[in-house]
Each structure stands twice: as C-alpha cells, then as structure tokens.
Design an enzyme around this catalytic site. Structure first.
Site, PDB file in Angstrom:
ATOM      1  N   GLU A  73       0.836  -1.219   0.000  1.00  0.00           N
ATOM      2  CA  GLU A  73       0.000   0.000   0.000  1.00  0.00           C
ATOM      3  C   GLU A  73       0.859   1.253   0.000  1.00  0.00           C
ATOM      4  O   GLU A  73       0.523   2.260  -0.604  1.00  0.00           O
ATOM      5  CB  GLU A  73      -0.897   0.010   1.240  1.00  0.00           C
ATOM      6  CG  GLU A  73      -1.941  -1.081   1.261  1.00  0.00           C
ATOM      7  CD  GLU A  73      -2.740  -1.054   2.537  1.00  0.00           C
ATOM      8  OE1 GLU A  73      -2.197  -1.470   3.575  1.00  0.00           O
ATOM      9  OE2 GLU A  73      -3.889  -0.610   2.499  1.00  0.00           O
ATOM     10  N   LYS A  94     -11.522   2.674   2.288  1.00  0.00           N
ATOM     11  CA  LYS A  94     -10.706   2.182   1.182  1.00  0.00           C
ATOM     12  C   LYS A  94     -11.598   1.261   0.359  1.00  0.00           C
ATOM     13  O   LYS A  94     -12.156   0.302   0.898  1.00  0.00           O
ATOM     14  CB  LYS A  94      -9.520   1.355   1.691  1.00  0.00           C
ATOM     15  CG  LYS A  94      -8.491   2.086   2.508  1.00  0.00           C
ATOM     16  CD  LYS A  94      -7.446   1.091   3.001  1.00  0.00           C
ATOM     17  CE  LYS A  94      -6.385   1.755   3.844  1.00  0.00           C
ATOM     18  NZ  LYS A  94      -5.402   0.757   4.369  1.00  0.00           N
TER      19      LYS A  94
END
Ligand SMILES: Nc1nc2c(c(=O)[nH]1)N=C([C@H](O)[C@@H](O)CO)CN2
Length: 119
Positions: A21, A99
């Site tokens: 990420e 997210k």
C-alpha cells in the site's frame, strides 16, 4: 444541531499497514460532518459567521496527501483535531474514511472507519 457536510472527497495516497500500500497507493474516500450552529450565518448571510467548507477541504487534503501513516484511524484523528483547532464554532466532528480496493482478498464495497469527536 446543524451540520456542514463534505461528502465523497477522494484522495490518492500511500497510507496502510502493508508495504504494497505504501508503494502502490490507492484511493481513499473521506466523508466529514461538522456540527455547529448555522443560524447566525443563515440570518446574516455572512461567510464570517460560519465555517468555509472550501477551507475545510484543503485541511483534509493536506492531511490525506501528506506523509503516509499505517492506520486510517490516525488520519481521522488528525483531521478532527485540526478542525477543532481551526474552528471554535465546531462542536462535534464526524470523520469517515474508506478504502474501496485494499489488498484484502474478498468481495466488498469498501472497508473503513468512522470516528465522532466532541469538543
Ligand atoms: N482498523 C483498521 N484495520 C486495518 C487497517 C486500518 O487502517 N484500520 N489497515 C489495514 C491494512 O492497511 C489493509 O488496508 C491492507 O491489509 C488492515 N486493517
């Protein structure tokens, strides 16, 4: 209590607990609700009697696009703290961060957190 709402703000950032990420990044969605009395602004039609939501957007943008952190809770906490620091009129702040495509296997619309902080 009256509210100022910023809904569906999206930022490309590199926050996350996984190295992938931090390297690839992803889109973060942020919703914000500020609780405050809007009657004075409503009566006076004076921007100085309320909170300029364009300024609020810039505060969120600066935090979301800044140094990557591990947890979205940390981002939400920083946003709420900055709002209270900048605007005495705000009595409560609700921050939701989502997210939609984290590197977590499975089928879902999104994962995220929501905090509510009161002055
Ligand atoms: N409560 C939370 N749980 C998780 C977070 C988070 O920020 N708050 N983050 C992760 C990872 O970054 C995930 O997005 C990828 O594994 C996991 N759980």
């Amino acid at each position: 209590m009256d509210k100022i709402i910023l809904e569906g703000m999206s930022f490309y950032a590199y926050h996350g607990a996984l190295k992938a990420e931090n390297e690839i990044g992803q889109i973060f969605l942020v919703d914000l609700e500020l609780s405050l009395d809007l009657s004075e602004a409503g009566e006076s039609d004076d921007l100085k009697k309320t909170v300029h939501y364009g300024e609020v957007f810039e505060i969120v943008k600066e935090i979301m696009e800044n140094k990557p952190v591990q947890l979205i809770e940390h981002l939400a906490e920083r946003i709420a703290k900055q709002i209270f620091s900048n605007y005495n009129r705000v009595l409560e702040t609700k921050v939701k961060i989502t997210k939609n495509n984290p590197p977590i296997p499975g089928h879902y619309q999104g994962v995220g957190i929501e905090i509510v902080r009161t002055r």
